[in-house]
Write an enzyme that holds these catalytic residues in place. Structure first.
Site, mmCIF file in Angstrom:
data_model
loop_
_atom_site.group_PDB
_atom_site.id
_atom_site.type_symbol
_atom_site.label_atom_id
_atom_site.label_comp_id
_atom_site.label_asym_id
_atom_site.label_seq_id
_atom_site.Cartn_x
_atom_site.Cartn_y
_atom_site.Cartn_z
ATOM 1 N N GLN A 90 -4.438 -1.577 9.536
ATOM 2 C CA GLN A 90 -4.406 -2.988 9.092
ATOM 3 C C GLN A 90 -4.970 -4.123 10.084
ATOM 4 O O GLN A 90 -4.498 -4.090 11.190
ATOM 5 C CB GLN A 90 -2.929 -3.188 8.550
ATOM 6 C CG GLN A 90 -2.599 -4.727 7.913
ATOM 7 C CD GLN A 90 -3.364 -4.640 6.604
ATOM 8 O OE1 GLN A 90 -3.505 -3.730 5.865
ATOM 9 N NE2 GLN A 90 -4.020 -5.803 6.227
ATOM 10 N N LYS B 108 0.955 -1.246 -0.079
ATOM 11 C CA LYS B 108 -0.061 0.018 -0.145
ATOM 12 C C LYS B 108 0.736 1.354 0.013
ATOM 13 O O LYS B 108 0.547 2.157 -0.638
ATOM 14 C CB LYS B 108 -0.827 0.024 1.064
ATOM 15 C CG LYS B 108 -2.167 -1.145 1.003
ATOM 16 C CD LYS B 108 -2.805 -1.281 2.336
ATOM 17 C CE LYS B 108 -3.825 -2.514 2.348
ATOM 18 N NZ LYS B 108 -4.254 -2.956 3.520
ATOM 19 N N ASP C 82 -11.027 2.614 4.128
ATOM 20 C CA ASP C 82 -11.342 1.191 4.264
ATOM 21 C C ASP C 82 -12.668 0.809 4.140
ATOM 22 O O ASP C 82 -13.092 -0.228 4.074
ATOM 23 C CB ASP C 82 -10.611 0.514 5.612
ATOM 24 C CG ASP C 82 -9.853 -0.570 5.382
ATOM 25 O OD1 ASP C 82 -9.524 -0.757 4.160
ATOM 26 O OD2 ASP C 82 -9.402 -1.053 6.414
HETATM 27 N N1 GUN Z 1 -6.534 -7.097 6.217
HETATM 28 C C1 GUN Z 1 -6.788 -7.761 5.193
HETATM 29 N N2 GUN Z 1 -7.622 -7.106 4.320
HETATM 30 C C2 GUN Z 1 -7.599 -5.891 4.697
HETATM 31 C C3 GUN Z 1 -8.246 -4.512 4.344
HETATM 32 O O1 GUN Z 1 -8.595 -4.561 3.323
HETATM 33 N N3 GUN Z 1 -8.294 -3.711 5.317
HETATM 34 C C4 GUN Z 1 -7.852 -3.840 6.505
HETATM 35 N N4 GUN Z 1 -7.768 -2.625 7.321
HETATM 36 N N5 GUN Z 1 -7.122 -4.842 6.707
HETATM 37 C C5 GUN Z 1 -7.153 -5.846 6.077
#
Ligand code: GUN
Length: 294
Positions: A95, A51, A118
């Site tokens: 995350q 990211k 998100d």
């Molecule tokens: N962990 C796995 N996929 C995601 C996601 O799309 N967002 C977040 N915050 N954590 C994740």
């Protein structure tokens, strides 16, 4: 059988991002994304790294905040408050999963909904349910929907069966697919670990979305001839012949299922790349909305 590859579709999303970014920059604005990683789970580290790299590649302002696994709720909430108040940051992503006793719900609720790129804050999930376009939809579900649209796969009136009921994927993709509008208008069934006779349910699917989190869970017996299969799973399985000691496999047994499908997403190279693309798109939108509100 058609392979639905994520990369060219993600590139189309990035092309849109670049063009919107140019307009924002010309007006003196720069989208900023903060990604918060707590602990050192290797998969989470890898996602956060991707990211951050994508932000830099596109030319966004990017903050990567790494906190130790023993971080307290107080410290984490204080960090989120700081990011909420930082006008150079338009998107905040924490995350998941969080390690130890950290309460994910409380942490997500602490994020300013207008920065929740998100799409997991109750305000945004509520807007998703209400079909209010001012909210943010979660990235993986909207990435799956975008893939279907770009591939010209009709969803209207089709039976979509989602296996998995997580907020992050299953529940949210069900809301997206049953909404009104293009890439939606589907008849949606959500199956999960308590579903009786799963294969008989999944064989009803014109479009089957696998979001279970178990390697190769979906086999040929689950899939109707001519179905479209979207594999959301990204599972690490040990593989002594692989350079890193593991390889990534989906929730779908690709080799067993592919020949029955009209179209299928591979793992890796399918849905996974779309998640980051939709995150970047949401961050641009968050910046545009902040500009409009100022
Ligand atoms: N962990 C796995 N996929 C995601 C996601 O799309 N967002 C977040 N915050 N954590 C994740």
């Amino acid at each position: 059988m058609k392979l639905i590859e994520g990369k060219p579709i993600a590139e189309a999303v990035y092309a849109e991002c670049r063009s919107e970014l140019e307009k924002l920059k010309a007006a003196g604005h720069l989208p900023g994304l903060a990604v918060v990683l707590v602990g050192d789970d290797p998969a989470s580290k890898a996602y956060v790294g991707s990211k951050d790299r994508k932000c830099q590649e596109l030319g966004f302002h990017s903050l990567k905040i790494e906190l130790s696994a023993d971080t307290s709720m107080e410290t984490l909430l204080a960090k989120i408050e700081e990011l909420n108040a930082d006008s150079s940051i338009h998107g905040i992503l924490v995350q998941l999963p969080l390690p130890g006793d950290l309460e994910e719900d409380t942490v997500i609720r602490a994020i300013d909904p207008s920065k929740d790129v998100d799409g997991l804050h109750p305000v945004n999930l509520g807007k998703l349910a209400m079909e209010d376009p001012t909210g943010f939809a979660p990235c993986t579900p909207s990435g799956c929907q975008r893939m279907l649209v770009e591939m010209g796969i009709e969803t209207e009136g089709k039976n979509v069966v989602v296996v998995g009921r997580s907020l992050l994927v299953g529940k949210s993709i069900a809301l997206l697919m049953m909404a009104k509008g293009p890439g939606a208008n589907a008849t949606v069934t959500v199956a999960h670990s308590r579903t009786r006779d799963l294969p008989s349910v999944t064989r009803q699917a014109d479009i089957l979305v696998a979001a279970i989190g178990r390697p190769h869970f979906i086999g040929a017996e689950h899939v109707k001839e001519g179905a479209v299969v979207i594999d959301v799973g990204i599972n690490r399985v040990e593989d002594a012949t692989a350079k890193r000691g593991y390889r990534l496999v989906g929730d779908v047994d690709f080799d067993a299922v592919a020949e029955k499908c009209e179209a299928i997403t591979p793992v890796p190279g399918g849905v996974g790349v779309m998640t980051i693309a939709m995150l970047m798109r949401n961050t641009i939108r968050a910046c545009q909305m902040a500009v409009a509100a100022s």
